[in-house]
Design a protein around this motif. Structure first.
Motif, PDB file in Angstrom:
ATOM      1  N   ILE A   1      12.467   9.755   4.486  1.00 47.46           N
ATOM      2  CA  ILE A   1      11.275   9.097   3.766  1.00 47.46           C
ATOM      3  C   ILE A   1      11.748   7.748   3.421  1.00 47.46           C
ATOM      4  O   ILE A   1      12.912   7.499   3.012  1.00 47.46           O
ATOM      5  CB  ILE A   1      11.117   9.699   2.264  1.00 47.46           C
ATOM      6  CG1 ILE A   1      10.823  11.267   2.174  1.00 47.46           C
ATOM      7  CG2 ILE A   1      10.088   8.951   1.592  1.00 47.46           C
ATOM      8  CD1 ILE A   1       9.710  11.515   3.089  1.00 47.46           C
ATOM      9  N   LEU A   2      10.821   6.833   3.960  1.00 43.37           N
ATOM     10  CA  LEU A   2      11.047   5.501   3.888  1.00 43.37           C
ATOM     11  C   LEU A   2      10.181   4.711   2.956  1.00 43.37           C
ATOM     12  O   LEU A   2       8.940   5.001   3.729  1.00 43.37           O
ATOM     13  CB  LEU A   2      11.201   4.728   5.165  1.00 43.37           C
ATOM     14  CG  LEU A   2      11.537   3.267   5.395  1.00 43.37           C
ATOM     15  CD1 LEU A   2      12.830   3.069   4.785  1.00 43.37           C
ATOM     16  CD2 LEU A   2      11.362   3.014   6.959  1.00 43.37           C
ATOM     17  N   CYS A   3      10.187   4.231   2.035  1.00 41.29           N
ATOM     18  CA  CYS A   3       9.433   3.819   1.082  1.00 41.29           C
ATOM     19  C   CYS A   3       9.236   2.008   1.209  1.00 41.29           C
ATOM     20  O   CYS A   3      10.120   1.349   1.100  1.00 41.29           O
ATOM     21  CB  CYS A   3       9.615   3.962  -0.461  1.00 41.29           C
ATOM     22  SG  CYS A   3       9.665   5.435  -0.931  1.00 41.29           S
ATOM     23  N   LEU A   4       8.163   1.587   1.555  1.00 42.21           N
ATOM     24  CA  LEU A   4       8.024   0.176   1.912  1.00 42.21           C
ATOM     25  C   LEU A   4       6.746  -0.283   1.348  1.00 42.21           C
ATOM     26  O   LEU A   4       5.880   0.145   0.953  1.00 42.21           O
ATOM     27  CB  LEU A   4       7.671   0.014   3.427  1.00 42.21           C
ATOM     28  CG  LEU A   4       8.572   0.427   4.550  1.00 42.21           C
ATOM     29  CD1 LEU A   4       8.162   0.551   5.802  1.00 42.21           C
ATOM     30  CD2 LEU A   4       9.943  -0.101   4.346  1.00 42.21           C
ATOM     31  N   ASP A   5       7.115  -1.722   0.686  1.00 46.61           N
ATOM     32  CA  ASP A   5       5.948  -2.354   0.224  1.00 46.61           C
ATOM     33  C   ASP A   5       4.996  -2.885   1.168  1.00 46.61           C
ATOM     34  O   ASP A   5       5.475  -2.860   2.680  1.00 46.61           O
ATOM     35  CB  ASP A   5       6.222  -3.421  -0.973  1.00 46.61           C
ATOM     36  CG  ASP A   5       7.110  -4.562  -0.482  1.00 46.61           C
ATOM     37  OD1 ASP A   5       6.925  -4.880   0.921  1.00 46.61           O
ATOM     38  OD2 ASP A   5       7.723  -5.261  -0.917  1.00 46.61           O
ATOM     39  N   HIS A   6       3.976  -3.286   0.885  1.00 47.10           N
ATOM     40  CA  HIS A   6       2.994  -3.956   1.931  1.00 47.10           C
ATOM     41  C   HIS A   6       3.289  -4.987   2.836  1.00 47.10           C
ATOM     42  O   HIS A   6       3.329  -4.882   4.242  1.00 47.10           O
ATOM     43  CB  HIS A   6       1.700  -4.420   1.048  1.00 47.10           C
ATOM     44  CG  HIS A   6       0.809  -5.062   2.017  1.00 47.10           C
ATOM     45  ND1 HIS A   6      -0.127  -4.367   2.650  1.00 47.10           N
ATOM     46  CD2 HIS A   6       0.310  -6.359   2.495  1.00 47.10           C
ATOM     47  CE1 HIS A   6      -0.938  -5.170   3.576  1.00 47.10           C
ATOM     48  NE2 HIS A   6      -0.836  -6.446   3.124  1.00 47.10           N
ATOM     49  N   TYR A   7       4.247  -5.835   2.400  1.00 43.16           N
ATOM     50  CA  TYR A   7       5.045  -6.956   3.209  1.00 43.16           C
ATOM     51  C   TYR A   7       6.119  -6.222   4.202  1.00 43.16           C
ATOM     52  O   TYR A   7       5.857  -6.673   5.427  1.00 43.16           O
ATOM     53  CB  TYR A   7       5.852  -7.802   2.221  1.00 43.16           C
ATOM     54  CG  TYR A   7       6.494  -8.971   2.794  1.00 43.16           C
ATOM     55  CD1 TYR A   7       5.680  -9.866   3.499  1.00 43.16           C
ATOM     56  CD2 TYR A   7       7.792  -9.096   3.079  1.00 43.16           C
ATOM     57  CE1 TYR A   7       6.499 -11.074   4.348  1.00 43.16           C
ATOM     58  CE2 TYR A   7       8.690 -10.071   3.777  1.00 43.16           C
ATOM     59  CZ  TYR A   7       7.628 -10.962   4.177  1.00 43.16           C
ATOM     60  OH  TYR A   7       8.308 -12.105   4.860  1.00 43.16           O
ATOM     61  N   GLU A   8       6.874  -5.249   3.583  1.00 42.52           N
ATOM     62  CA  GLU A   8       7.809  -4.774   4.494  1.00 42.52           C
ATOM     63  C   GLU A   8       7.150  -3.689   5.555  1.00 42.52           C
ATOM     64  O   GLU A   8       7.657  -3.772   6.721  1.00 42.52           O
ATOM     65  CB  GLU A   8       8.724  -3.900   3.476  1.00 42.52           C
ATOM     66  CG  GLU A   8       9.651  -4.575   2.793  1.00 42.52           C
ATOM     67  CD  GLU A   8      10.174  -3.702   1.619  1.00 42.52           C
ATOM     68  OE1 GLU A   8      11.355  -4.077   1.109  1.00 42.52           O
ATOM     69  OE2 GLU A   8       9.714  -2.746   1.208  1.00 42.52           O
ATOM     70  N   HIS A   9       6.114  -3.180   5.366  1.00 44.33           N
ATOM     71  CA  HIS A   9       5.266  -2.384   5.967  1.00 44.33           C
ATOM     72  C   HIS A   9       4.668  -3.361   7.380  1.00 44.33           C
ATOM     73  O   HIS A   9       5.064  -2.781   8.505  1.00 44.33           O
ATOM     74  CB  HIS A   9       4.330  -1.586   5.587  1.00 44.33           C
ATOM     75  CG  HIS A   9       3.309  -0.741   6.313  1.00 44.33           C
ATOM     76  ND1 HIS A   9       2.160  -0.975   6.684  1.00 44.33           N
ATOM     77  CD2 HIS A   9       3.675   0.380   6.835  1.00 44.33           C
ATOM     78  CE1 HIS A   9       1.828  -0.041   7.729  1.00 44.33           C
ATOM     79  NE2 HIS A   9       2.610   0.798   7.612  1.00 44.33           N
ATOM     80  N   GLY A  10       4.429  -4.365   6.850  1.00 44.13           N
ATOM     81  CA  GLY A  10       4.094  -5.458   7.928  1.00 44.13           C
ATOM     82  C   GLY A  10       5.080  -5.732   8.881  1.00 44.13           C
ATOM     83  O   GLY A  10       4.875  -5.976  10.146  1.00 44.13           O
TER      84      GLY A  10
ATOM     85  N   PRO B   1       0.974   7.831   5.167  1.00 41.23           N
ATOM     86  CA  PRO B   1       0.407   7.920   4.052  1.00 41.23           C
ATOM     87  C   PRO B   1       0.981   7.048   2.898  1.00 41.23           C
ATOM     88  O   PRO B   1       2.196   6.544   2.992  1.00 41.23           O
ATOM     89  CB  PRO B   1       0.515   9.406   3.611  1.00 41.23           C
ATOM     90  CG  PRO B   1       1.835   9.785   4.157  1.00 41.23           C
ATOM     91  CD  PRO B   1       2.050   8.964   5.233  1.00 41.23           C
ATOM     92  N   TYR B   2       0.220   6.820   1.795  1.00 41.18           N
ATOM     93  CA  TYR B   2       0.794   5.891   0.798  1.00 41.18           C
ATOM     94  C   TYR B   2       1.507   6.781  -0.120  1.00 41.18           C
ATOM     95  O   TYR B   2       1.171   7.810  -0.331  1.00 41.18           O
ATOM     96  CB  TYR B   2      -0.524   5.237  -0.106  1.00 41.18           C
ATOM     97  CG  TYR B   2      -1.253   4.187   0.727  1.00 41.18           C
ATOM     98  CD1 TYR B   2      -0.789   2.983   0.738  1.00 41.18           C
ATOM     99  CD2 TYR B   2      -2.192   4.345   1.588  1.00 41.18           C
ATOM    100  CE1 TYR B   2      -1.011   1.837   1.296  1.00 41.18           C
ATOM    101  CE2 TYR B   2      -2.816   3.306   2.187  1.00 41.18           C
ATOM    102  CZ  TYR B   2      -2.430   2.069   2.184  1.00 41.18           C
ATOM    103  OH  TYR B   2      -2.945   0.923   2.719  1.00 41.18           O
ATOM    104  N   ASN B   3       2.332   6.116  -0.862  1.00 38.17           N
ATOM    105  CA  ASN B   3       3.133   6.822  -1.859  1.00 38.17           C
ATOM    106  C   ASN B   3       2.349   7.183  -2.955  1.00 38.17           C
ATOM    107  O   ASN B   3       1.758   6.277  -3.706  1.00 38.17           O
ATOM    108  CB  ASN B   3       4.485   6.147  -2.356  1.00 38.17           C
ATOM    109  CG  ASN B   3       5.361   6.963  -3.283  1.00 38.17           C
ATOM    110  OD1 ASN B   3       5.249   7.975  -3.593  1.00 38.17           O
ATOM    111  ND2 ASN B   3       6.410   5.885  -3.560  1.00 38.17           N
ATOM    112  N   LYS B   4       2.285   8.707  -3.349  1.00 37.07           N
ATOM    113  CA  LYS B   4       1.514   9.065  -4.442  1.00 37.07           C
ATOM    114  C   LYS B   4       2.523   9.333  -5.556  1.00 37.07           C
ATOM    115  O   LYS B   4       1.936  10.218  -6.348  1.00 37.07           O
ATOM    116  CB  LYS B   4       0.596  10.064  -4.218  1.00 37.07           C
ATOM    117  CG  LYS B   4      -0.275   9.668  -3.078  1.00 37.07           C
ATOM    118  CD  LYS B   4      -1.423  10.679  -2.951  1.00 37.07           C
ATOM    119  CE  LYS B   4      -2.341  10.056  -2.046  1.00 37.07           C
ATOM    120  NZ  LYS B   4      -3.158  10.679  -1.143  1.00 37.07           N
ATOM    121  N   GLY B   5       3.369   8.419  -5.924  1.00 38.90           N
ATOM    122  CA  GLY B   5       4.495   8.948  -7.100  1.00 38.90           C
ATOM    123  C   GLY B   5       5.361  10.041  -6.658  1.00 38.90           C
ATOM    124  O   GLY B   5       6.201  10.171  -7.526  1.00 38.90           O
TER     125      GLY B   5
END
Length: 63
Positions: free
Chosen positions: A7-16, A50-54
């Motif tokens: 699992i890799l959690c990225l914010d919008h900037y990192e995803h880009g 998918p987006y992280n849902k917590g």
């Protein structure tokens, strides 16, 4: 043997950044006339992630 999932959690900037880097790699491979199959698959996974849902909390190691 069961394949491990990461699992890799990225914010919008990192995803880009990840999408851009994979696309740059893909374009380089196309220019070299090499197979892009693995990069294509990973690029599609990253785009459709998918987006992280917590469920997972973002953790930062101190630098």
């Amino acid at each position: 043997m069961k394949e491990e999932e990461r699992i890799l959690c990225l914010d919008h900037y990192e995803h880009g950044i990840v999408i851009n880097a994979l696309n740059t790699l893909r374009n380089g491979l196309i220019g070299e006339r090499r197979s892009t199959d693995a990069v294509d698959d990973l690029l599609l996974k990253a785009i459709d992630a998918p987006y992280n849902k917590g469920k997972y909390r973002r953790q930062h190691a101190s630098r």
